[in-house]
Design an enzyme around this catalytic site. Structure first.
Site, PDB file in Angstrom:
ATOM      1  CG  HIS A 121      -1.952  -0.970   1.344  1.00 17.88           C
ATOM      2  ND1 HIS A 121      -2.208  -1.666   2.506  1.00 17.88           N
ATOM      3  CD2 HIS A 121      -2.852  -1.405   0.445  1.00 17.88           C
ATOM      4  CE1 HIS A 121      -3.224  -2.493   2.307  1.00 17.88           C
ATOM      5  NE2 HIS A 121      -3.630  -2.350   1.056  1.00 17.88           N
ATOM      6  CE  LYS A 143     -11.721  -6.463   1.918  1.00 16.68           C
ATOM      7  NZ  LYS A 143     -10.577  -6.621   1.137  1.00 16.68           N
ATOM      8  NE  ARG A 148      -3.068  -7.368  -4.355  1.00 17.42           N
ATOM      9  CZ  ARG A 148      -3.784  -7.799  -3.340  1.00 17.42           C
ATOM     10  NH1 ARG A 148      -3.208  -8.037  -2.188  1.00 17.42           N
ATOM     11  NH2 ARG A 148      -5.060  -8.000  -3.476  1.00 17.42           N
ATOM     12  CB  SER A 184      -4.672  -6.262   4.439  1.00 19.72           C
ATOM     13  OG  SER A 184      -4.214  -5.014   4.010  1.00 19.72           O
TER      14      SER A 184
END
Ligand code: PNS
Length: 318
Positions: free
Chosen positions: A168, A192, A241, A279
């Site tokens: 990040h 989430k 990504r 994360s």
């Protein structure tokens, strides 16, 4: 000064920031401006502006707003207001609030509009180093900037950041080299549940971005497009990504584009060493007692270790 701004008054709208007694905005109304919005934090001064408007007979064409300038500007942007003339106080004030203000002012100016900065000193240093014409009127220096001279390209970098990773931080740093200002928006992904409250996730981000002058961090509630509009942002910037990110990012970008077509989503490719960092991986590793150094920024490593080492770390999503 008013003479040189003549054409902007006719039928136009005026925003008088740090209005004080409201003298500038009232003068503009008397010269033909259609409407004026006054922003003043001090309650007593606001009462004086209202009284002055009543006496001059302009109350119907004016609005007096209280609160911090930064958030009032956000509200005006949310209302999609545009102004032909914006009056602002001395540069030191603008400089102090530069991150929060200049990009909003840019977005609030109508295409041919002008920002007028009054000051007792000539230096515009700190006011974003912007161009414009500075003239002296008695003891006052006035700088007039067109919209194009005030170009501030602002990007919002949204995410859950639960917790912030070195990936990040890499994306934020690289974005800050492209855009004039980057607002990191700490949001909540409905798909989430976050391990930490947004305010605490934002606090970690503030710590690791403290060395970046043009980066600010805020908690985001509600829709990303509304958040971006209220900050005068022109772009959303996200890290991308592996291929697996693409589908969900593409979907979000399309939906955001439907809601706010002028807001571009820009992707920054993750550096190779961060391609598989997420994360959720950090949460899983930390919760199982593994070593997350190198995966989260050095400055928050210990805090992340402590907070995320409980075994209830969620491991789904990114
Ligand atoms: O790091 P994440 O979990 O991918 O971040 C997701 C986030 C917070 C950027 C996204 O959920 C978001 O934009 N939330 C704000 C609400 C919103 O605007 N939803 C519509 C997006 S299509």
């Amino acid at each position: 000064m008013f003479n040189s701004l003549g054409q902007f008054f006719e039928g136009g709208s005026v925003l008088d920031l740090y209005a004080g007694t409201g003298a500038l905005g009232i003068e503009a109304l008397s010269r033909g401006s259609e409407r004026a919005v006054f922003v003043e934090r001090d309650r007593g001064a606001r009462a004086a502006i209202s009284e002055n408007l009543r006496r001059t007979g302009f109350a119907q064409r004016a609005e007096v707003l209280g609160g911090e300038v930064e958030s009032v500007l956000g509200r005006l942007l949310g209302r999609r207001e545009r102004f032909d003339l914006i009056f602002a106080d001395p540069p030191y004030r603008i400089a102090a609030e530069v991150g929060g203000i200049l990009h909003r002012l840019h977005s609030l100016l109508s295409p041919g509009g002008r920002l007028v900065i009054e000051s007792g000193e000539a230096s515009m240093e700190g006011a974003g180093g912007k161009k414009g014409v500075t003239r002296r009127y008695g003891g006052t220096f006035v700088t007039i900037l067109g919209r194009s001279e005030l170009t501030m390209i602002v990007a919002v970098c949204p995410g859950s950041f639960d917790p912030v990773t070195t990936g990040h931080l890499d994306v934020i740093r690289r974005a800050s080299k492209i855009f004039d200002h980057v607002v990191v928006a700490v949001g909540s992904n409905r798909r989430k549940e976050a391990r930490l409250p947004a305010v605490e996730r934002a606090r970690l981000l503030e710590k690791v971005t403290a060395d970046m002058d043009t980066v600010s961090v805020e908690v985001m509630e509600g829709l990303l497009v509304d958040f971006a509009r209220e900050r005068g942002a022109q772009a959303i910037v996200k890290g991308l990504r592996a291929v697996s990110d693409f589908e969900s990012e593409f979907e979000q970008a399309q939906l955001n584009r439907t809601m706010f077509p002028e807001l571009e989503t820009v992707f920054i490719m993750a550096s190779a060493e961060h391609s598989f960092l997420s994360s959720s991986a950090v949460r899983e590793i930390a919760s199982l007692g593994g070593d997350v150094s190198g995966l989260v920024p050095e400055g928050v490593l210990e805090t992340v270790r402590q907070i995320y080492s409980g075994r209830d770390g969620k491991i789904q999503g990114s």
